[in-house]
Design an enzyme around this catalytic site. Sequence first.
Site, mmCIF file in Angstrom:
data_model
loop_
_atom_site.group_PDB
_atom_site.id
_atom_site.type_symbol
_atom_site.label_atom_id
_atom_site.label_comp_id
_atom_site.label_asym_id
_atom_site.label_seq_id
_atom_site.Cartn_x
_atom_site.Cartn_y
_atom_site.Cartn_z
ATOM 1 N N ARG A 288 0.867 -1.174 0.000
ATOM 2 C CA ARG A 288 0.000 0.000 0.000
ATOM 3 C C ARG A 288 0.906 1.226 0.000
ATOM 4 O O ARG A 288 1.473 1.593 1.021
ATOM 5 C CB ARG A 288 -0.864 -0.029 1.271
ATOM 6 C CG ARG A 288 -2.034 0.942 1.280
ATOM 7 C CD ARG A 288 -2.605 1.084 2.686
ATOM 8 N NE ARG A 288 -1.793 1.995 3.462
ATOM 9 C CZ ARG A 288 -1.670 1.977 4.790
ATOM 10 N NH1 ARG A 288 -2.312 1.074 5.497
ATOM 11 N NH2 ARG A 288 -0.899 2.849 5.414
ATOM 12 N N HIS A 292 -3.593 4.665 4.470
ATOM 13 C CA HIS A 292 -4.724 3.728 4.481
ATOM 14 C C HIS A 292 -5.931 4.358 3.779
ATOM 15 O O HIS A 292 -6.535 3.770 2.898
ATOM 16 C CB HIS A 292 -5.072 3.355 5.920
ATOM 17 C CG HIS A 292 -6.363 2.613 6.041
ATOM 18 N ND1 HIS A 292 -6.522 1.338 5.545
ATOM 19 C CD2 HIS A 292 -7.557 2.976 6.562
ATOM 20 C CE1 HIS A 292 -7.776 0.944 5.777
ATOM 21 N NE2 HIS A 292 -8.406 1.913 6.382
ATOM 22 N N TYR A 301 3.515 5.479 11.881
ATOM 23 C CA TYR A 301 3.805 4.071 12.144
ATOM 24 C C TYR A 301 4.726 3.371 11.140
ATOM 25 O O TYR A 301 5.046 2.204 11.318
ATOM 26 C CB TYR A 301 2.495 3.280 12.283
ATOM 27 C CG TYR A 301 1.539 3.433 11.102
ATOM 28 C CD1 TYR A 301 1.711 2.700 9.946
ATOM 29 C CD2 TYR A 301 0.465 4.312 11.171
ATOM 30 C CE1 TYR A 301 0.850 2.832 8.870
ATOM 31 C CE2 TYR A 301 -0.412 4.465 10.102
ATOM 32 C CZ TYR A 301 -0.215 3.711 8.950
ATOM 33 O OH TYR A 301 -1.073 3.854 7.891
#
Lengths: 396, 336
Positions: A288, A292, A301
Amino acid sequence: MTVESTAARTPRRSAGTTGAKSTAGKRSTAKKSPSGEPELVQLLTPEGKRVKSAEYDRFVAAITPDELRGLYRDMVLTRRFDAEATSLQRQGELGLWASLLGQEAAQIGSGRALRDDDYVFPTYREHGVAWCRGVDPSNLLGMFRGVNNGGWDPNSNNFHLYTIVIGSQTLHATGYAMGVAKDGADSAVIAYFGDGASSQGDVAESFTFSAVYNAPVVFFCQNNQWAISEPTEKQTRVPLYQRAQGYGFPGVRVDGNDVLACLAVTKWALERARGGEGPTLVEAYTYRMGAHTTSDDPTRYRHDDERAAWEAKDPILRLRRFLEASNHADEGFFAELEAESEALGRRVREAVRAMPDPDHFALFEHAYADGHALVDEERAQFAAYQASFAEAEGDN
Amino acid sequence: MAETMTSTTSTPVKSMALAKAINESLRTALDTDPKVLIMGEDVGKLGGVFRVTDGLQKDFGESRVIDTPLAESGIVGTAIGLALRGYRPVVEIQFDGFVFPAYDQIVTQLAKMHARSLGKVKMPVVVRIPYGGGIGAVEHHSESPEALFAHVAGLKVVSPSNPSDAYWMMQQAIQSDDPVIFFEPKRRYWDKGEVNTEAIPGPLHKAQVVREGTDLTLAAYGPMVKLCKEVADVAAEEGRSLEILDLRSVSPLDFDSIQTSVEKTGRLVVVHEAPVFFGSGAEIAARITERCFYHLEAPVLRVGGYHAPYPPARLEEEYLPGLDRVLDAVDRALAY
Ligand SMILES: Cc1ncc(C[n+]2csc(CCOP(=O)(O)OP(=O)(O)O)c2C)c(N)n1
Ligand SMILES: [Mg+2]
């Protein structure tokens, strides 16, 4: 116990097991490469070199330069559409967008492996598959703009509504596939889901049902390495494709950034389904590249160097390298595609901006097929309430 | 509760947002009780999608602030097991619409364990659920399913409306030996208010009069309390004196406080985002009618969601109770 459970893990499929079809089917699902890494099916290297595969070449052997350019075009246009949606969100035209950036090959490869009569059960990120199914891109945007909760007719393109509740759709796909088998049809069903979704009970249950009923379904897991902020290690201790083994059907890991490999492996899995050999798990190993969703902040993160490593494996770039090296596409093709891309962006932008807000009374529509007395009552109350404003305005 | 004490200079009264108040409360709990655990999707490194658990994993470690696999039934089911082992798990469900994979564990196991063990087993589990609409989200991110939990014996259901309550009610929920479904009004996460971390809080399940009035009682909890204050302001300009009750707890419900208020005002309007049909307002209307029949000047009215799926964002203003709809109900009640 051991004898019985071993037997239970290798169900013998009743129908359609021909020698040719089952070659790949018999491959060990836990096969490791010499390096000890799980084996990854790859037909195009990141540098765009074609590598041979004894098992999967036959599924792309007949592919024409025209079709290769078609795959390239699909990926470029999907990426363009996706980028446009992201900027429309930034401009406030959409409430949210879930970008597929980086996952174009997984989606176009698997999407183009399908026949029209196959049926797709997507998550919320399958914009590339939707593209392959001929779903109007502006349909997808309605949901993210907040004018509807889906809205398209799943049966018009055999593309089910986007499902936001993680994992639910894998059971729907399995049930649909059970129906296909009952009808004696030779079409297949494909269920998309993510690495995070693989933890959901619904997904485990769909594996169980599909195995027990030998349902003609392909489980297509896009392992994009992240479920929002959680890396795949938080979901599993084995490579995801190996999960299939415990249920008694094959699982394969494919290079999810290699459109040819995704096409070939999905074709193989679909062929198994059509041939009565039951479910297959395909794990498309990808990344990805973006957040998100537009609400997410991945800097909290994950590190940029991870992204950089995957950038080198870009799905579009590698096919371009291959097309150029094999003289399957010239400057004119790329220039034309560029123009087509821009036109698509414009079209999408205009479509979204012109999208009307839903009528207030849409609130009361479609909750029931046969109507409901309370809905009628509340609709009438709502109408009277709304009318009272009009009256008040009239009084002024 | 937890009224800020008019206080000495040393009292730690701080202004903070509601999300931060919950964060502080969780921090206090982790600090004071080694059995407290935080579990959920993205609660660790990310600090939760609303940052409610921000910084907790960094300070208390991965064994106490746990990023779980993406599986709500698993989250609640393992929390039950951890509680059996003496832990006090505080689990996060990322959004209201995603609690349902865990609904089985909550209803058939969590709620019933104490009764089935004839009281030998306690279930000190807190299930945190950001709930409600008004943030323009996509499907499953704006629902108010509190009635589905209040209907289940064995569960307690609460919802704070302000930072001070958020802090203290979370403290009390964690200390409770019963499972508590803790509904957090997500659209109020960023609203600021004073929190006194040394106050002596009142009981968890007691309603609070947040504004006194004489003509009509507005009862609400969570996100709707703020709306009711706005309604009362407008009504006051029109010469009407509304009393506002912040119910704070949906199960148990503080009928005594509602009764006291209604005996004074004679009129009651209940406001919640959840659908009116079989909603908590229905239960309140029935009980209050039983308790104060002769004091009521008007039927108990309810303002809430319709019997329709939560609509797409561009229609949520029509679906959600707003200033005008509540004022309309107030007018109707006062017209009797
Ligand atoms: C049942 C449920 N729980 C939680 C969520 C919130 N949520 C949305 S996407 C997501 C992560 C999904 O990760 P993955 O399955 O890997 O798919 P990806 O988003 O990476 O495509 C989560 C936790 C949800 N939509 N549904
Ligand atoms: Mg993922």
